[in-house]
Design a protein around this motif. Sequence first.
Motif, PDB file in Angstrom:
ATOM      1  N   UNK A   1       4.613  -4.800 -11.132  1.00  0.00           N
ATOM      2  CA  UNK A   1       4.105  -3.795 -12.058  1.00  0.00           C
ATOM      3  C   UNK A   1       5.105  -2.677 -12.246  1.00  0.00           C
ATOM      4  N   UNK A   2       5.034  -2.041 -13.381  1.00  0.00           N
ATOM      5  CA  UNK A   2       5.907  -0.899 -13.683  1.00  0.00           C
ATOM      6  C   UNK A   2       5.119   0.386 -13.379  1.00  0.00           C
ATOM      7  N   UNK A   3       5.709   1.365 -12.723  1.00  0.00           N
ATOM      8  CA  UNK A   3       4.975   2.598 -12.367  1.00  0.00           C
ATOM      9  C   UNK A   3       4.306   3.278 -13.560  1.00  0.00           C
TER      10      UNK A   3
ATOM     11  N   UNK B   1      -4.721  -6.128  -9.290  1.00  0.00           N
ATOM     12  CA  UNK B   1      -3.288  -6.410  -9.259  1.00  0.00           C
ATOM     13  C   UNK B   1      -3.113  -7.873  -8.870  1.00  0.00           C
ATOM     14  N   UNK B   2      -2.368  -8.598  -9.662  1.00  0.00           N
ATOM     15  CA  UNK B   2      -2.205 -10.022  -9.340  1.00  0.00           C
ATOM     16  C   UNK B   2      -0.864 -10.528  -9.831  1.00  0.00           C
TER      17      UNK B   2
ATOM     18  N   UNK C   1       0.823  -1.206   0.000  1.00  0.00           N
ATOM     19  CA  UNK C   1       0.000   0.000   0.000  1.00  0.00           C
ATOM     20  C   UNK C   1       0.854   1.251   0.000  1.00  0.00           C
ATOM     21  N   UNK C   2       1.943   1.241   0.810  1.00  0.00           N
ATOM     22  CA  UNK C   2       2.824   2.393   0.852  1.00  0.00           C
ATOM     23  C   UNK C   2       3.446   2.666  -0.513  1.00  0.00           C
ATOM     24  N   UNK C   3       3.882   1.590  -1.190  1.00  0.00           N
ATOM     25  CA  UNK C   3       4.484   1.744  -2.515  1.00  0.00           C
ATOM     26  C   UNK C   3       3.470   2.311  -3.505  1.00  0.00           C
TER      27      UNK C   3
ATOM     28  N   UNK D   1      -2.616   2.928 -16.930  1.00  0.00           N
ATOM     29  CA  UNK D   1      -3.852   2.158 -16.764  1.00  0.00           C
ATOM     30  C   UNK D   1      -4.885   2.942 -15.954  1.00  0.00           C
ATOM     31  N   UNK D   2      -4.445   3.613 -14.883  1.00  0.00           N
ATOM     32  CA  UNK D   2      -5.377   4.371 -14.043  1.00  0.00           C
ATOM     33  C   UNK D   2      -5.868   5.637 -14.760  1.00  0.00           C
TER      34      UNK D   2
END
Length: 491
Positions: free
Chosen positions: A109-111, A83-84, A19-21, A117-118
């Motif tokens: 995942x890549x930032x 996310x999986x 979550x922090x990341x 995506x978002x």
Amino acid sequence: MNAVRRHTILCVDDEPRSLETLERTLDEEFDVVCARSASEALQLLEQQRVAAVLCDQRMPGTSGVELLIRVRQQWPDTARLILSGYTDSEDIIRGLNEAGIFQYITKPWHPDHLLLALRNACRLVALESENTLLATEIRLTANQAESRIEEKKARLRQQFALDEIVRASDSPLQGICERVKRIAPYDIAVLINGPSGTGKELFARALHYNSLRADQPFVVENCGAMPDDLLASELFGHRKGAFTGAMHDHAGLFEQADGGTLFLDEIGDISPAFQVMLLRVLQEKEVRRVGDEKRRAVDVRIIAATNRDLEAEVAAGRFREDLYYRLAEMTMTLPPLAARRMDIPVLAGHFLRQASQSFAKPARGFSEEAMTALKHWHWPGNVRELQNEIRRMLVLAEQDLIGAELISPRLLRNLPDSDEPEPILEALLRRQEGWSEGSTLKDKTELLEKQLLRETMIRHRWNKSRAADELGLSRVGLRAKLERYGLEPLA
């Protein structure tokens, strides 16, 4: 400058470090709220609106797919992403079908990939929201437009109801209105005869709005003094390129009036060649646009009007007999205003109220002398002339009682002899300012000249050049007369 809108993202993961990341990665572009379980996520969704939910698939108790199924059911306008680190095909299929997941994002995942995506998910949510709003606005606008159309139709039916036709109780129009009431419901062609200005179009509209076609179009065409090719284009339409200037296909008035009524005014003025064209359309109930081979069926009721004696025209060979009988299945003849003088006071009062409202100028009626003069004039222009005279008198009036001194000079000069105890003109002149029993011919002439000057200047909106041309005066001469009589525009 307005700030760019920041969408809210709900991140759900049972791992605090994850979550922090996510929060550090997304914080610069989005408002981020976090939940460590499905139940905590649902509570947050109850409290605030989010654009997208990004959750881990493998969580204790409730999986990511199960959570997003709940989200879809309760908040269908929220984007859903998973996310999986696993590629379980059953979870993927279930997520696509039941949860309507926008995108699967694999771990690690890549930032940049996650942010893209978002962004796309939020953009989709915004577009869907705008489309929903636009669809609602279109639906409301369509409903309002339909409501306005129905209101307009209701007003027209009321406006042209037979009770709304202005007439005296003993007017010859009473019998004509009864005739309209009997024949209006039937699809029969009607020919309306009568001098110009007697209200032929008014009765044509009354026939239409009291018929079963009242909700359909009422279309008008004046056939007088129109070349055959132009009249054919107007009534039958034309195809693109049929003639110079025909830049597009054009539906004629027969097609525009389909299902309703077509009113052909001044029908007696059409040429013999066009009579043949019109007869063919009336017989076959089909029109062919100019320059086109295709025939189009039309369902139109025809009401025609003329100030000519068409029976005499037929006898003289100037109007086709077969067309006459097509147009004159039923005939109506409107009498001139001179033959129904009992209507003049009623009509004058009606037109005065209309003009008073239109010009926002109060008026309480006519003087006795004014009404006497109005009733004695023979009105060659009929109702239209009377309406124009009333409007003119109100514009010139300086008081709310409309006096006889405001009546057009040509009308006063040509009034017929009256059986009144005192001649009408004499009674009117006595109303003039400064008139007395001892007034000389010079005094009377000057008063009439003053009235004529004032009437001319008002009609030309105090344009001295145009008024001088009409009166046959120079500008200098006109200015001198205006100064002599103290005439100037009203404040």
